[in-house]
Scaffold this motif. Structure first.
Motif, short mmCIF file in Angstrom:
data_model
loop_
_atom_site.label_atom_id
_atom_site.label_comp_id
_atom_site.label_asym_id
_atom_site.label_seq_id
_atom_site.Cartn_x
_atom_site.Cartn_y
_atom_site.Cartn_z
N LEU A 64 0.79 -1.18 0.05
CA LEU A 64 0.01 -0.08 0.05
C LEU A 64 0.57 1.29 -0.02
N VAL A 65 2.05 1.16 0.85
CA VAL A 65 2.87 2.29 0.66
C VAL A 65 3.37 2.76 -0.60
N GLN A 66 3.80 1.43 -1.33
CA GLN A 66 4.49 1.69 -2.72
C GLN A 66 3.39 2.20 -3.72
N TRP A 67 2.03 1.61 -3.72
CA TRP A 67 0.95 2.17 -4.32
C TRP A 67 0.76 3.72 -4.06
N LEU A 68 0.67 4.02 -2.70
CA LEU A 68 0.39 5.39 -2.54
C LEU A 68 1.27 6.38 -3.19
N ARG A 69 2.62 6.21 -3.03
CA ARG A 69 3.75 6.89 -3.86
C ARG A 69 3.52 6.51 -5.48
N ASP A 70 3.43 5.46 -5.92
CA ASP A 70 3.60 5.43 -7.21
C ASP A 70 2.38 6.28 -8.06
N ASN A 71 1.24 6.44 -7.20
CA ASN A 71 0.23 7.04 -7.87
C ASN A 71 -0.25 8.57 -7.13
N ARG A 72 0.90 8.85 -6.42
CA ARG A 72 0.93 10.56 -5.99
C ARG A 72 -0.36 10.57 -5.23
N VAL A 73 -0.84 9.63 -4.44
CA VAL A 73 -2.02 9.78 -3.50
C VAL A 73 -2.01 11.04 -2.42
N ASP A 74 -2.98 11.94 -2.44
CA ASP A 74 -2.92 13.05 -1.64
C ASP A 74 -3.65 12.90 -0.42
N ALA A 75 -4.67 11.82 -0.37
CA ALA A 75 -5.53 11.64 0.76
C ALA A 75 -6.27 10.12 0.57
N VAL A 76 -6.46 9.44 1.76
CA VAL A 76 -7.04 8.04 1.69
C VAL A 76 -8.35 8.20 2.55
N VAL A 77 -9.32 7.63 2.07
CA VAL A 77 -10.63 7.60 2.79
C VAL A 77 -10.75 5.97 3.13
N ASP A 78 -10.75 5.53 4.29
CA ASP A 78 -11.11 4.16 4.37
C ASP A 78 -12.69 4.28 5.02
#
Length: 256
Positions: A64-78
């Motif tokens: 998940l860390v890698q996915w957040l970085r690869d996709n330049r995610v600015d926020a997550v809603v669980d």
């Protein structure tokens, strides 16, 4: 009214619930905002939300860390199910590692009212130990992945799931494949037709499956309710109980 500026580019929405679909629909089309809904893939024919969808796990916290970085995610809603503790824990750790804001959207749990005969338990193992004292015909609505703990009980079970369960399952069981929402009249008929003595469920909250609780109350049937896992804590973790609050949280990030 302030104008939303396209600063926040990508929001990862961990979904699979009705609230997640409503949130995706509310955010769809927001200028400058890419919303990616992620589904675990445990249901064969899931109800898909609006917008971009990915299906499958990330590979734990590291993935998940890698996915957040690869996709330049600015926020997550669980907005996963209240009992999806593992993915929530992954989200907390991954967002902490990447400095990503995290909102946990968790609908309020159920509350017993006058006439309810609820028995709160900390786990399904505790529920299984309690059942023989309450009745011999059980309506089991805990999902298809949690049936093994009831497999050795000499009771009769009506097991309701969305997809067919995999072994082990209770020895004496009838499987009913159905997806909510359910009506009170329908649940009353189900309890009467199958001569149910006791209902077992999780404190999922919401209205999609709450009709069984009203039907059980009307019939004087006890309900065994598994308590929710504790809500996550951590730096940058915020909480919301409604889709409207989650929309506001996302919009506030857009305006920052």
């Amino acid at each position: 009214m302030p104008v939303l500026r396209p600063i926040l580019s990508t929001v990862l929405l961990l979904g699979g619930t009705g609230e997640a679909r409503r949130l995706a629909g509310a955010l769809a089309g927001t200028p400058g905002l890419r919303v990616v809904s992620s589904l675990a893939g445990r249901v064969k024919a899931p109800s898909l939300p609006a917008g971009e969808v990915r299906i499958g796990g990330f590979g734990g916290t590291t993935g998940l860390v890698q996915w957040l970085r690869d996709n330049r995610v600015d926020a997550v809603v669980d907005a996963t199910h209240p009992f999806a503790a593992r993915i929530t824990a992954h989200a907390v750790r991954a967002c902490a590692a990447t400095g990503t804001p995290l909102l946990v959207l968790s609908r309020p749990g159920w509350t017993a009212g006058p006439g309810d005969r609820w028995h709160w338990v900390p786990s399904l193992d505790a529920a299984a130990r309690l059942l023989p004292e309450l009745g011999g015909r059980v309506f089991l609505t805990t999902g298809r992945q949690d049936l093994a703990v009831f497999a050795d009980l000499d009771l009769w079970f009506l097991v309701r799931t969305v997809d067919p369960p995999e072994p082990p399952v209770p020895r004496h069981a009838e499987v009913l494949l159905a997806r909510g929402p359910f009506t009170v009249d329908g649940e009353r008929d189900l309890l009467e037709r199958h001569r149910i003595d006791v209902v077992v469920t999780k404190d999922s909250g919401g209205i999609m499956t709450a009709a069984k609780l009203i039907a059980a109350r009307d019939a004087g049937i006890p309900v065994v309710v598994q308590r929710r896992p504790p809500l996550p804590t951590g730096p940058g973790v915020e909480r919301a109980e409604s889709v409207e609050d989650a929309v506001t949280w996302t919009q506030n990030l857009l305006q920052t």
